[in-house]
Design a protein around this motif. Sequence first.
Motif, PDB file in Angstrom:
ATOM      1  N   THR A  35       0.808  -1.206   0.000  1.00 15.61           N
ATOM      2  CA  THR A  35       0.000   0.000   0.000  1.00 15.61           C
ATOM      3  C   THR A  35       0.842   1.258   0.000  1.00 15.61           C
ATOM      4  O   THR A  35       1.904   1.293   0.603  1.00 15.61           O
ATOM      5  CB  THR A  35      -0.928  -0.017   1.229  1.00 15.61           C
ATOM      6  OG1 THR A  35      -1.705   1.158   1.216  1.00 15.61           O
ATOM      7  CG2 THR A  35      -0.172  -0.077   2.522  1.00 15.61           C
TER       8      THR A  35
ATOM      9  N   ARG B 122     -13.021  -3.867  -3.466  1.00 12.84           N
ATOM     10  CA  ARG B 122     -13.519  -2.649  -4.095  1.00 12.84           C
ATOM     11  C   ARG B 122     -12.351  -1.774  -4.547  1.00 12.84           C
ATOM     12  O   ARG B 122     -12.401  -1.160  -5.585  1.00 12.84           O
ATOM     13  CB  ARG B 122     -14.385  -1.879  -3.095  1.00 12.84           C
ATOM     14  CG  ARG B 122     -15.476  -1.076  -3.748  1.00 12.84           C
ATOM     15  CD  ARG B 122     -16.279  -0.360  -2.701  1.00 12.84           C
ATOM     16  NE  ARG B 122     -17.364  -1.150  -2.197  1.00 12.84           N
ATOM     17  CZ  ARG B 122     -18.643  -0.898  -2.459  1.00 12.84           C
ATOM     18  NH1 ARG B 122     -18.972   0.091  -3.246  1.00 12.84           N
ATOM     19  NH2 ARG B 122     -19.575  -1.638  -1.936  1.00 12.84           N
ATOM     20  N   LYS B 123     -11.299  -1.739  -3.733  1.00 12.58           N
ATOM     21  CA  LYS B 123     -10.152  -0.910  -4.064  1.00 12.58           C
ATOM     22  C   LYS B 123      -8.933  -1.445  -3.330  1.00 12.58           C
ATOM     23  O   LYS B 123      -9.025  -1.887  -2.196  1.00 12.58           O
ATOM     24  CB  LYS B 123     -10.417   0.540  -3.642  1.00 12.58           C
ATOM     25  CG  LYS B 123      -9.321   1.510  -4.014  1.00 12.58           C
ATOM     26  CD  LYS B 123      -9.752   2.937  -3.679  1.00 12.58           C
ATOM     27  CE  LYS B 123      -8.697   3.919  -4.134  1.00 12.58           C
ATOM     28  NZ  LYS B 123      -9.095   5.304  -3.844  1.00 12.58           N
ATOM     29  N   THR B 124      -7.782  -1.428  -3.990  1.00 12.43           N
ATOM     30  CA  THR B 124      -6.515  -1.766  -3.342  1.00 12.43           C
ATOM     31  C   THR B 124      -5.507  -0.685  -3.688  1.00 12.43           C
ATOM     32  O   THR B 124      -5.660   0.022  -4.681  1.00 12.43           O
ATOM     33  CB  THR B 124      -5.958  -3.124  -3.822  1.00 12.43           C
ATOM     34  OG1 THR B 124      -5.725  -3.040  -5.232  1.00 12.43           O
ATOM     35  CG2 THR B 124      -6.882  -4.266  -3.507  1.00 12.43           C
ATOM     36  N   TRP B 125      -4.483  -0.562  -2.863  1.00 12.75           N
ATOM     37  CA  TRP B 125      -3.387   0.354  -3.144  1.00 12.75           C
ATOM     38  C   TRP B 125      -2.169  -0.482  -3.473  1.00 12.75           C
ATOM     39  O   TRP B 125      -1.798  -1.367  -2.716  1.00 12.75           O
ATOM     40  CB  TRP B 125      -3.116   1.247  -1.943  1.00 12.75           C
ATOM     41  CG  TRP B 125      -4.146   2.301  -1.810  1.00 12.75           C
ATOM     42  CD1 TRP B 125      -4.169   3.515  -2.447  1.00 12.75           C
ATOM     43  CD2 TRP B 125      -5.336   2.258  -1.022  1.00 12.75           C
ATOM     44  NE1 TRP B 125      -5.291   4.213  -2.090  1.00 12.75           N
ATOM     45  CE2 TRP B 125      -6.024   3.475  -1.225  1.00 12.75           C
ATOM     46  CE3 TRP B 125      -5.889   1.309  -0.177  1.00 12.75           C
ATOM     47  CZ2 TRP B 125      -7.232   3.769  -0.603  1.00 12.75           C
ATOM     48  CZ3 TRP B 125      -7.083   1.591   0.447  1.00 12.75           C
ATOM     49  CH2 TRP B 125      -7.741   2.813   0.235  1.00 12.75           C
TER      50      TRP B 125
ATOM     51  N   ASP C 137     -15.317  -0.625   3.338  1.00 11.86           N
ATOM     52  CA  ASP C 137     -15.233   0.762   2.877  1.00 11.86           C
ATOM     53  C   ASP C 137     -15.895   1.737   3.845  1.00 11.86           C
ATOM     54  O   ASP C 137     -15.424   2.863   4.019  1.00 11.86           O
ATOM     55  CB  ASP C 137     -15.759   0.930   1.451  1.00 11.86           C
ATOM     56  CG  ASP C 137     -17.076   0.231   1.202  1.00 11.86           C
ATOM     57  OD1 ASP C 137     -17.774  -0.133   2.169  1.00 11.86           O
ATOM     58  OD2 ASP C 137     -17.408   0.040   0.020  1.00 11.86           O
TER      59      ASP C 137
END
Length: 172
Positions: free
Chosen positions: A66, A132-135, A149
């Motif tokens: 991340t 939904r989202k990753t870094w 989230d």
Amino acid sequence: MEIKPFTAVLPTEAGLHKLTTNDHQWTSADERVQPSAGYYWYELTHNGIHQWRLIASWPEQLSVTTMLPGGINTVLYPKQPVIEMLIDDWVGHFPKTCEFTDAQGVTHRLWQVTEAEVNADITETMAPVAPRKTWLTTTSTPLVMLVADSEWTKFKTQPQVPEHLIQQLTNQ
């Protein structure tokens, strides 16, 4: 999500003191290996706001790191009542493995989930969940931190995860 329990390296009492005082002089005496594999519920509290995360092992071919907020991969997923129920049902069932407040006033608490049946439930519950989202960055790590989230949005600026809070035992 393809996740599994893992054997963790956590801070000793001396290590927790160093995390509390932001002392970066880390030695092998500041860490201990947990006796068994498990998932970890991770609670951060800052200014009375609590955020829950699940720390798990992440398959090597899926490893990500991340850019925000720190050393452990962060993956957001849609809030799911089943996952919230698992947290509510099991956090109080297991003793805390560590707790400390860092120099920025953030309290960090970890609970290790040690029962095979509960770990199997977590693995099964998370398997169909689509992130939904990753870094991402180019450096991989074997751990992933899963955050609903709705939990992520609780903080405008995400608290920093201390570098030595939790690591995976490398010879697994």
